[in-house]
Enzyme design. Structure first.
Site, PDB file in Angstrom:
ATOM      1  N   GLN A 140       1.048  -1.338   0.237  1.00 48.78           N
ATOM      2  CA  GLN A 140      -0.107   0.172   0.057  1.00 48.78           C
ATOM      3  C   GLN A 140       0.950   1.225  -0.033  1.00 48.78           C
ATOM      4  OE1 GLN A 140      -1.673  -0.952   4.258  1.00 48.78           O
ATOM      5  NE2 GLN A 140      -1.547   1.245   4.174  1.00 48.78           N
ATOM      6  N   CYS A 146      -5.239   0.464   3.898  1.00 45.18           N
ATOM      7  CA  CYS A 146      -5.081  -0.820   4.463  1.00 45.18           C
ATOM      8  C   CYS A 146      -6.505  -1.506   4.207  1.00 45.18           C
ATOM      9  CB  CYS A 146      -4.502  -0.925   5.654  1.00 45.18           C
ATOM     10  SG  CYS A 146      -5.781  -0.036   7.007  1.00 45.18           S
ATOM     11  N   HIS A 281      -5.448  -1.163  11.811  1.00 47.77           N
ATOM     12  CA  HIS A 281      -4.869  -1.671  10.515  1.00 47.77           C
ATOM     13  C   HIS A 281      -5.746  -3.010  10.149  1.00 47.77           C
ATOM     14  CE1 HIS A 281      -1.917  -2.353   7.560  1.00 47.77           C
ATOM     15  NE2 HIS A 281      -1.495  -3.631   7.925  1.00 47.77           N
ATOM     16  N   ASN A 302      -0.734  -9.182   4.991  1.00 44.99           N
ATOM     17  CA  ASN A 302      -0.556  -7.755   4.955  1.00 44.99           C
ATOM     18  C   ASN A 302      -0.167  -7.116   3.689  1.00 44.99           C
ATOM     19  OD1 ASN A 302      -0.422  -5.493   6.333  1.00 44.99           O
ATOM     20  ND2 ASN A 302       1.352  -5.951   7.526  1.00 44.99           N
TER      21      ASN A 302
END
Length: 338
Positions: A140, A146, A281, A302
């Site tokens: 990102q 996110c 997040h 992630n």
């Protein structure tokens, strides 16, 4: 009483020792400067001026010391590394993730289609990567979106499970176009909002036709949709058993508190210990498993590139005593439905 000669020798000895200490410290600083320079090249870091470089060097040096001290401890189940965030303070790191939580009171109730499944009947381990339902790790960058990456990862999973085709979908379309509610592109949002946008938009474009730019941009209306979802549901809150039921059947969006320095510098292993529950997040739960020592863990995708964690992935302890889950991952899970 010591003789003058003995006294002089003692002074000279102390001076030699202190000189050696200073020399060792100077060599250490030189080595750290060189290490910082190599790190800058590796991650393409450029500073505005000498003052900023000097300040970042001090932060870098402190983070390196923290990593080395942590990794020297015995009985750790995970370890840290000097990654792309190593010149950031914890406060700076916290400010750039992008999940915007919404109070439980404002969340409309949804169904939970996996409610009646028995935990005892679920597989002992699941990894959606091995089943072709997870796209490669994305990054990102400096955009706090996110939430879009988390939602897209969950959507890519359910689309693959429904159609047999793994398609890399566009986070940028969500960033640019999902701006009429509480979602605000690089300024933050939440995964359920992204799912709602995709439903109302009639689907989502591929990443190749609507590529990621790591910045807010004007919405390109009329982009051809490559995949659709029909709805979305929330996993019952603070319930890792319910989350396990969902993850056993599809990738799931989850939110975590990623503000701790150990999270920032995580490099591998099963993350254990204490962390906060101030959700900031969005990531995706793509499986779970058990270590050889019996430690249960979640597998998480992630959106910080492959230089963070286990080539972009994270394993985090599962079924802890806190019903909210480690770092709050059981507090707000959700998933799209076909």
């Amino acid at each position: 009483m010591a003789s003058p000669m003995a006294f002089l020798l003692a002074i000279l000895g102390c001076a030699c020792i202190w000189s050696s200490v200073l020399a060792a410290r100077e060599l250490s600083d030189v080595a750290m400067v060189e290490r910082h320079e190599r790190w800058m090249v590796e991650y393409g870091r450029v500073y505005q001026d000498a003052a900023e470089k000097a300040r970042r060097f001090e932060v870098f040096k402190d983070n390196v010391a923290f990593v080395e001290s942590f990794n020297a401890r015995k009985n750790n189940k995970f370890w840290l590394g000097v990654n792309q965030f190593a010149d950031l303070t914890t406060e700076e790191f916290k400010a750039n993730k992008g999940f915007r939580p919404i109070s439980v009171e404002k969340v409309p109730a949804t169904g939970f289609k996996y409610e009646n499944l028995s935990v005892s009947a679920l597989p002992m381990a699941v990894d959606w990567r091995t089943k072709g339902a997870v796209t490669p790790i994305k990054n990102q960058g400096q955009c706090g979106c996110c939430w879009a990456f988390s939602a897209v990862a969950a959507m890519e999973g359910i689309v693959q499970l429904s159609t047999g085709n793994l398609i890399s979908l566009s986070e940028q379309e969500i960033v640019d176009c999902d701006i009429h509610g509480m979602d605000e592109g690089c300024e933050g949002g939440w995964m359920d909002g992204a799912f709602e946008f995709v439903i109302k938009n009639g689907g989502l474009a591929t990443e190749s036709t609507y590529p990621y730019k790591a910045a807010d941009d004007k919405c390109k209306g009329g982009s051809k949709s490559a995949a659709t979802i029909k709805g979305h549901e929330d996993v019952p809150v603070n319930n890792e058993a319910a989350l396990m039921k969902a993850v056993a059947n599809q990738p799931v969006s989850v939110a975590v508190d990623a503000g701790d320095r150990t999270f920032m510098l995580y490099a591998g292993g099963v993350m254990t210990g204490s962390c906060g529950t101030e959700l900031d997040h969005g990531i995706a739960a793509i499986g779970y498993g058990v270590e050889s020592d019996g430690t249960k863990y979640w597998i998480l995708k992630n959106s910080w590139g492959t230089t963070w964690g286990e080539k972009g992935f994270l394993r985090m302890e599962k079924d802890i005593s806190d019903k909210r889950g480690m770092c709050g991952l059981a507090m707000k899970p959700s998933y799209p439905t076909e």
